[in-house]
Design a protein around this motif. Structure first.
Motif, mmCIF file in Angstrom:
data_model
loop_
_atom_site.group_PDB
_atom_site.id
_atom_site.type_symbol
_atom_site.label_atom_id
_atom_site.label_comp_id
_atom_site.label_asym_id
_atom_site.label_seq_id
_atom_site.Cartn_x
_atom_site.Cartn_y
_atom_site.Cartn_z
ATOM 1 N N UNK A 1 0.933 -1.171 0.153
ATOM 2 C CA UNK A 1 0.034 -0.050 -0.089
ATOM 3 C C UNK A 1 1.043 1.283 0.220
ATOM 4 N N UNK A 2 2.139 1.042 0.673
ATOM 5 C CA UNK A 2 2.443 2.576 1.080
ATOM 6 C C UNK A 2 3.336 2.362 -0.350
ATOM 7 N N UNK A 3 3.922 1.683 -1.074
ATOM 8 C CA UNK A 3 4.272 1.253 -2.527
ATOM 9 C C UNK A 3 3.212 1.682 -3.428
ATOM 10 N N UNK A 4 2.125 2.343 -3.783
ATOM 11 C CA UNK A 4 1.233 2.006 -5.021
ATOM 12 C C UNK A 4 0.909 3.597 -4.150
ATOM 13 N N UNK A 5 0.564 3.901 -2.889
ATOM 14 C CA UNK A 5 0.744 5.533 -2.459
ATOM 15 C C UNK A 5 1.554 6.203 -2.900
ATOM 16 N N UNK B 1 2.680 12.428 -3.646
ATOM 17 C CA UNK B 1 3.672 12.103 -2.835
ATOM 18 C C UNK B 1 3.323 12.356 -1.498
ATOM 19 N N UNK B 2 4.061 11.141 -1.367
ATOM 20 C CA UNK B 2 3.961 11.311 0.170
ATOM 21 C C UNK B 2 4.542 12.060 1.453
ATOM 22 N N UNK B 3 3.816 13.078 1.586
ATOM 23 C CA UNK B 3 4.227 14.371 2.544
ATOM 24 C C UNK B 3 5.198 13.985 4.204
ATOM 25 N N UNK B 4 3.730 13.289 4.695
ATOM 26 C CA UNK B 4 4.726 12.718 5.720
ATOM 27 C C UNK B 4 3.660 11.437 6.228
ATOM 28 N N UNK B 5 4.082 10.852 6.738
ATOM 29 C CA UNK B 5 3.962 9.456 7.164
ATOM 30 C C UNK B 5 4.039 9.049 8.469
ATOM 31 N N UNK B 6 2.283 8.769 9.127
ATOM 32 C CA UNK B 6 2.732 8.176 10.826
ATOM 33 C C UNK B 6 2.514 6.917 10.393
ATOM 34 N N UNK B 7 3.311 5.812 10.613
ATOM 35 C CA UNK B 7 2.821 4.921 11.123
ATOM 36 C C UNK B 7 2.943 4.311 12.282
ATOM 37 N N UNK C 1 8.208 9.676 -0.210
ATOM 38 C CA UNK C 1 8.273 9.553 0.512
ATOM 39 C C UNK C 1 9.173 10.896 1.707
ATOM 40 N N UNK C 2 8.425 11.720 1.707
ATOM 41 C CA UNK C 2 9.253 13.038 3.247
ATOM 42 C C UNK C 2 9.462 12.789 4.553
ATOM 43 N N UNK C 3 9.078 13.554 5.344
ATOM 44 C CA UNK C 3 8.808 12.825 6.603
ATOM 45 C C UNK C 3 8.620 11.521 7.081
ATOM 46 N N UNK C 4 8.804 10.870 8.126
ATOM 47 C CA UNK C 4 8.101 9.530 8.247
ATOM 48 C C UNK C 4 8.192 9.407 10.496
ATOM 49 N N UNK C 5 7.862 8.815 10.476
ATOM 50 C CA UNK C 5 7.517 8.721 12.150
ATOM 51 C C UNK C 5 6.897 7.158 12.434
ATOM 52 N N UNK C 6 7.904 6.510 13.232
ATOM 53 C CA UNK C 6 6.923 5.020 13.037
ATOM 54 C C UNK C 6 7.083 5.193 14.730
ATOM 55 N N UNK C 7 5.777 4.296 15.287
ATOM 56 C CA UNK C 7 5.940 3.429 16.546
ATOM 57 C C UNK C 7 5.280 2.216 16.325
ATOM 58 N N UNK C 8 6.735 0.860 17.104
ATOM 59 C CA UNK C 8 6.610 0.394 17.087
ATOM 60 C C UNK C 8 6.994 -0.604 18.485
ATOM 61 N N UNK D 1 -1.649 3.039 9.517
ATOM 62 C CA UNK D 1 -0.968 3.956 8.553
ATOM 63 C C UNK D 1 -1.530 5.108 7.941
ATOM 64 N N UNK D 2 -1.356 6.584 8.482
ATOM 65 C CA UNK D 2 -1.647 7.770 7.705
ATOM 66 C C UNK D 2 -0.894 8.788 7.147
ATOM 67 N N UNK D 3 -1.512 8.945 6.497
ATOM 68 C CA UNK D 3 -0.306 9.341 5.225
ATOM 69 C C UNK D 3 -1.160 10.915 4.695
#
Length: 192
Positions: A47-51, A56-62, A84-91, A127-129
């Protein structure tokens, strides 16, 4: 009788993305929602690749429990290509263990790409785009790894759900606060 050993299927990100693109000819329009069920041939990274291929993904929260080596590399490539611009991840907390097999790979990508990474008792898969076409939300049963099973995906273009989800992360102390897309009146920029 001929008895053959069961061969383990090896998941392929490019094949999974191609499979998804056959079903996902375009991204959802405003307040539109797509529901997809897969039998292990599509994962969250697809999904991330397809989007990223469609906008353009300016910001991704996952927020996801885990991430795999191939997925880290795919995200790294999207960042390098400017998709993919800025990204923040919670694992999940397990990923933050320095003995985890992908810890060093993730930390290296985090430094190289400028990602924010937090570890907590997360089992969410959201996942928030923030994209050029709107705010997309992907809610799924799929972790960000190369071991998809029968999975469900819900992808929608919904600004209110996007903001709700971001602020839910903030309330759980994921180091986010006062988040809104009204950038002049929020800390959104500083949270990524």
């Amino acid at each position: 009788m001929l008895v053959l050993k069961n061969k383990r299927k090896c998941f392929s990100i490019p094949k999974g993305t191609a499979c998804l693109n056959k079903q996902l000819e375009h991204l959802p329009g405003e307040n539109e929602c797509f529901k997809i069920f897969s039998k292990g041939d599509i994962s969250s990274i697809c999904f991330i690749n397809a989007i990223a291929a469609k906008t353009s993904i300016k910001r991704l929260y996952a927020a996801t429990f885990s991430i795999g080596r191939k997925e880290i590399q795919a995200l790294r490539m999207l960042s390098k290509r400017g998709r993919l611009g800025q990204a923040a991840f919670i694992f999940g907390a397990l990923m933050g263990n320095q003995k985890h097999q992908y810890y060093e790979v993730l930390e290296s990508a985090k430094t190289e790409c400028g990602w924010r990474v937090n570890y907590d008792r997360s089992h969410a898969k959201v996942y928030l785009f923030d994209t050029d076409i709107g705010q997309l939300v992907l809610e799924t049963s799929s972790n960000l790894n190369e071991n998809p099973s029968n999975e469900q995906f819900s992808l929608e273009n919904d600004k209110a759900l996007f903001e709700f989800s971001l602020n839910s992360f903030a309330q759980e102390n994921y180091k986010l606060s006062n988040i809104t897309l009204d950038l002049h009146n929020s800390d959104f920029e500083n949270n990524v």
